[in-house]
Design an enzyme around this catalytic site. Structure first.
Site, mmCIF file in Angstrom:
data_model
loop_
_atom_site.group_PDB
_atom_site.id
_atom_site.type_symbol
_atom_site.label_atom_id
_atom_site.label_comp_id
_atom_site.label_asym_id
_atom_site.label_seq_id
_atom_site.Cartn_x
_atom_site.Cartn_y
_atom_site.Cartn_z
ATOM 1 N N LYS A 139 0.868 -1.187 0.000
ATOM 2 C CA LYS A 139 0.000 0.000 0.000
ATOM 3 C C LYS A 139 0.895 1.225 0.000
ATOM 4 O O LYS A 139 2.020 1.182 0.490
ATOM 5 C CB LYS A 139 -0.877 0.022 1.255
ATOM 6 C CG LYS A 139 -2.146 0.826 1.070
ATOM 7 C CD LYS A 139 -3.202 -0.032 0.399
ATOM 8 C CE LYS A 139 -4.413 0.742 -0.007
ATOM 9 N NZ LYS A 139 -5.505 -0.162 -0.411
ATOM 10 N N ASP B 66 -6.785 4.095 -4.927
ATOM 11 C CA ASP B 66 -7.474 3.899 -3.640
ATOM 12 C C ASP B 66 -8.197 5.227 -3.370
ATOM 13 O O ASP B 66 -8.396 6.010 -4.311
ATOM 14 C CB ASP B 66 -6.466 3.530 -2.532
ATOM 15 C CG ASP B 66 -7.141 2.950 -1.296
ATOM 16 O OD1 ASP B 66 -7.480 1.771 -1.298
ATOM 17 O OD2 ASP B 66 -7.358 3.702 -0.312
HETATM 18 N N1 GLU Z 1 -7.110 0.007 -3.378
HETATM 19 C C1 GLU Z 1 -7.826 -1.172 -3.773
HETATM 20 C C2 GLU Z 1 -7.874 -2.129 -2.611
HETATM 21 O O1 GLU Z 1 -7.955 -1.700 -1.482
HETATM 22 C C3 GLU Z 1 -7.305 -1.764 -5.079
HETATM 23 C C4 GLU Z 1 -5.873 -2.128 -5.081
HETATM 24 C C5 GLU Z 1 -5.337 -2.597 -6.439
HETATM 25 O O2 GLU Z 1 -6.092 -2.649 -7.392
HETATM 26 O O3 GLU Z 1 -4.146 -2.888 -6.486
HETATM 27 O O4 GLU Z 1 -7.910 -3.319 -2.747
#
Ligand code: GLU
Length: 446
Positions: free
Chosen positions: A124, A164
């Site tokens: 993240k 996100d």
């Molecule tokens: N931010 C999204 C999640 O919490 C997607 C992450 C992604 O597609 O890599 O899963």
């Protein structure tokens, strides 16, 4: 493994990182029993290794705003776990972003990605940059400055960021443009959530919300219920809320609420295509308020400073931010007859809210299972990029269906209690954990 001992140790090492400690505690409590049946996990200190990120990058992001003033933010990328594949997870731009928030998200991502059936590790990233009120040019300059620092630590086979909260297609575009310029590499697989004409996947924008509703459909079917004719309250009005509202409406539900930081919109007649399109326009306006929805559509009413959970509904779908539904909200929902709650945001419910739902034995499922369709479709985008092809919307959607069905089945397998009630939190945590733990065990002490 003793949860209390590990938690005490983590609290000492990472004081004040409340979201991170909350996320770890929830997982450890769920897996304790299963873990202790596997002495090989204990011997390899799997939990002690799994709760710490592999590495954290933190960097200064300096950019110039429209008035010519110099602004400095903090940027982060947390590469949490690579046991089952390259690091994968979104980037969050929000004024409250800090290490604790991104560690909780990276930790959750590790298990979520394991649940998708695809080979992706957990990561993240983000920044305390606040997109609210920023011009398009400011957003671009910030994204470029952010990528200027990050580019060297990511790549299609090492770490693949995505969107996100606060990061959508526009931001991914600006970051991708800068990545190419710096890396002199034109491999589209370095980021997901890209535009459809330059390596993006059909259905990716819808995937988190659509996948969530597919999961809810399975939950309901297992309980002998149907979403058709049900009332649904949704928090938020961004990309995830939009996808959820679109699919819920398509499946015959009435979306009676959407919300923002300023309050809730009571929408008794449900969504129309015009209303759904307007949700996207509202988000793109960067004002972060939902009130204009009720000015434009006169059958809806804006109630300031109230949450979506004050509206009577059958199904509650938190789609905005962590801990947005607390114990009191859960009690209010139950009193109003809610019989299903599913986290579409990551860790949308507080531990008190989850305990309240589970005590009442209503249907409840956690974000890492419910919202996994987003990152799963990112995984499908990576596959298409690696193969240099693009699949049709129908093909991506059918794969998403299959993935959500298998996540649901995994939760039922590991979470069914002796009385038949499915503890989806336990099921999701154990299923995700077992996969990552086995991989770590097989790869030795690294
Ligand atoms: N931010 C999204 C999640 O919490 C997607 C992450 C992604 O597609 O890599 O899963």
């Amino acid at each position: 493994m003793k949860v209390q001992t590990i938690m005490a140790d983590l609290e000492r090492k990472h004081p004040g990182e409340s979201e991170y400690l909350q996320a770890v505690q929830e997982v450890l409590e769920s897996i304790e029993e299963v873990y202790n049946l596997h002495p090989e996990f204990e011997k390899a200190k799997i939990v002690e290794r799994m709760v710490e990120p592999d590495r954290i990058f933190t960097f200064r992001v300096t950019w110039v705003d429209d008035r010519g003033e110099i602004q400095t933010n903090i940027g982060y990328r947390i590469q949490f776990n690579s046991a089952i594949g390259p690091y994968k997870g979104g980037i969050r731009f929000h004024k409250a972003v800090n290490v604790s928030m991104l560690k909780f998200l990276g930790f959750e991502q590790t298990f979520k990605n394991a649940l998708t059936t695809l080979p992706m590790g957990g990561a993240k990233g983000g920044s305390d940059f606040d997109p609210v009120g920023k011009s398009d040019a400011e957003i671009m300059r910030f994204c470029q400055a952010f990528m200027w620092e990050l580019w060297n630590n990511i790549g299609p086979d090492t770490d693949v960021p995505a969107g996100d909260v606060g990061v959508g297609g526009r931001e991914i575009g600006y970051m991708y443009g800068m990545y190419k310029k710096l890396a002199r590499e034109y491999n589209t697989g370095v980021l997901t959530g890209k535009g459809i004409n330059w390596g993006g996947s059909l259905i990716r924008p819808e995937a988190t919300g659509f996948g969530a509703l597919y999961f809810v459909e399975h939950m309901l079917a297992k309980a002998g219920k149907s979403i058709k004719g049900a009332t649904v309250a949704i928090s938020g009005f961004g990309n995830v809320a939009w996808g959820a509202a679109t699919k819920a409406t398509e499946l015959g539900a009435t979306v009676v609420a959407i919300s923002g930081p300023d309050g809730v919109v009571y929408n008794p007649n449900g969504m129309t295509q015009e209303k759904l399109d307007y949700m996207l326009a509202l988000r793109a306006s960067n004002r972060n308020i939902v009130a204009p929805f009720a000015e434009k559509f006169t059958d809806a009413t804006f109630i300031p400073n109230k949450k979506a959970w004050s509206i009577k509904c059958d199904i509650a779908l938190p789609c905005a931010f962590q801990n947005e539904l607390n114990g009191d909200d859960a009690a209010e929902l139950l009193a109003n007859g809610t019989w299903c709650a599913a986290e579409v945001s990551n860790m949308g419910c507080t531990p008190e809210a989850i305990a309240t739902f589970q005590k009442a034995e209503i249907l409840f499922a956690p974000g890492k299972a419910v919202n996994a369709g987003g990152v799963a479709t990112s995984g499908l985008e990576m596959t298409q990029n690696a193969m240099h092809i693009s699949w049709s919307a129908a093909e991506v959607d059918s794969k998403l269906h299959y993935i959500m069905e298998s996540i649901h089945a995994a939760c039922v397998k590991y979470g069914t209690q002796p009385d038949g009630y499915v503890n989806y939190v336990k099921g999701a945590n154990i299923a995700g954990f077992m996969k990552v733990a086995q991989a770590m065990l097989e790869q030795g002490i690294v």
